[in-house]
Design an enzyme around this catalytic site. Structure first.
Site, PDB file in Angstrom:
ATOM      1  N   GLU A   1      29.328  49.646  39.112  1.00  0.00           N
ATOM      2  CA  GLU A   1      29.342  48.342  38.451  1.00  0.00           C
ATOM      3  C   GLU A   1      30.534  47.599  39.028  1.00  0.00           C
ATOM      4  O   GLU A   1      31.681  47.887  38.679  1.00  0.00           O
ATOM      5  CB  GLU A   1      29.484  48.535  36.934  1.00  0.00           C
TER       6      GLU A   1
ATOM      7  N   ARG B   1      36.099  40.594  38.276  1.00  0.00           N
ATOM      8  CA  ARG B   1      37.501  40.391  37.881  1.00  0.00           C
ATOM      9  C   ARG B   1      38.314  39.988  39.086  1.00  0.00           C
ATOM     10  O   ARG B   1      39.506  39.720  38.971  1.00  0.00           O
ATOM     11  CB  ARG B   1      38.083  41.692  37.318  1.00  0.00           C
TER      12      ARG B   1
ATOM     13  N   THR C   1      31.581  42.657  34.088  1.00  0.00           N
ATOM     14  CA  THR C   1      32.463  41.576  33.648  1.00  0.00           C
ATOM     15  C   THR C   1      31.853  40.203  33.973  1.00  0.00           C
ATOM     16  O   THR C   1      32.555  39.264  34.352  1.00  0.00           O
ATOM     17  CB  THR C   1      33.899  41.715  34.232  1.00  0.00           C
TER      18      THR C   1
ATOM     19  N   LYS D   1      26.160  47.677  25.867  1.00  0.00           N
ATOM     20  CA  LYS D   1      27.445  48.308  26.178  1.00  0.00           C
ATOM     21  C   LYS D   1      28.252  48.352  24.874  1.00  0.00           C
ATOM     22  O   LYS D   1      28.237  47.375  24.116  1.00  0.00           O
ATOM     23  CB  LYS D   1      28.157  47.461  27.236  1.00  0.00           C
TER      24      LYS D   1
HETATM   25  C1  3PG Z   1      35.303  47.830  31.276  1.00  0.00           C
HETATM   26  O1  3PG Z   1      35.382  46.644  31.532  1.00  0.00           O
HETATM   27  O2  3PG Z   1      34.200  48.353  31.142  1.00  0.00           O
HETATM   28  C2  3PG Z   1      36.548  48.588  31.029  1.00  0.00           C
HETATM   29  O3  3PG Z   1      37.662  48.002  31.592  1.00  0.00           O
HETATM   30  C3  3PG Z   1      36.476  50.025  31.375  1.00  0.00           C
HETATM   31  O4  3PG Z   1      37.369  50.643  30.548  1.00  0.00           O
HETATM   32  P1  3PG Z   1      38.176  51.938  31.039  1.00  0.00           P
HETATM   33  O5  3PG Z   1      39.074  51.436  32.137  1.00  0.00           O
HETATM   34  O6  3PG Z   1      38.934  52.401  29.832  1.00  0.00           O
HETATM   35  O7  3PG Z   1      37.180  52.930  31.528  1.00  0.00           O
END
Ligand code: 3PG
Length: 189
Positions: free
Chosen positions: A36, A40, A64, A124
């Protein structure tokens, strides 16, 4: 085309294009055939396009994605699925039109009901650790037995198994898959 989701969804941040091969190769070598790539960073769409072309056996999606513009850019780059930290009706509509899987972030009953209204049954659950983890998932599954969850955020080797053991968990998302894969590659050098 709606594609079957992989069980593990690494949350990937590509800061510059040069990192793409290293990260995707590390994931592949760890047996993870999904990424994924998150919006960002400025090169997200470019990285998705590159990944789709050069890693045809991997399921490449966009994460994101918080608005219609990013969604359009992700789909134009060839993203096979779209993930958001929250629920965007605009993004949901675009994905529905194109028959692309959309996994919005939903943690409350109201958000889950909004997703169901849009025809979405896999969401999610983010940030999973902050919003009650497995206990919350189990409580939400009582009124929403038709919903599957992708817990993400704070999931790691220490708690992944308990999430995986719950039958309402469709997949697990997280950045730790990337870190682990890169560490493994480093050790094997
Ligand atoms: C996301 O956007 O899915 C998270 O930043 C992932 O979270 P993690 O870094 O705690 O796995």
């Amino acid at each position: 085309m709606v594609i079957k989701m992989e069980k593990f969804i690494p949350v990937v941040v590509i800061k510059e294009m040069g990192e793409t091969d290293k990260i995707l190769t590390a994931l592949k070598n760890s047996g993870i055939n999904c990424a994924e790539i998150t919006f960002r960073t400025a090169c997200a769409a470019e990285a998705i396009k590159y990944a789709v072309k050069n890693y045809p056996d991997m399921l490449i999606g966009a994460g994101t994605v918080i608005n219609a513009q990013q969604c359009e850019a992700a789909l134009a780059a060839g993203a096979a699925f779209i993930v958001s930290p929250g629920l965007s009706v605009e993004v949901a509509k675009i994905c529905k039109q194109r028959n692309i899987s959309y996994y919005p972030g939903c943690v409350t009953p109201t958000e889950i009901m909004a997703a169901l209204d849009l025809g979405i049954t896999t969401v999610k659950f983010f940030p999973a650790n902050i919003y009650g983890g497995l206990k919350a998932l189990k409580a939400l599954s009582a009124p929403f037995p038709q919903v599957k969850f992708i817990p993400t955020g704070g999931v790691d080797r220490g708690n992944i198994d308990e999430f995986l053991a719950f039958d309402k968990v469709a997949a697990i998302g997280g950045s730790f898959f990337v870190k682990e894969a890169l560490d493994k590659m480093e050790v094997e050098k």
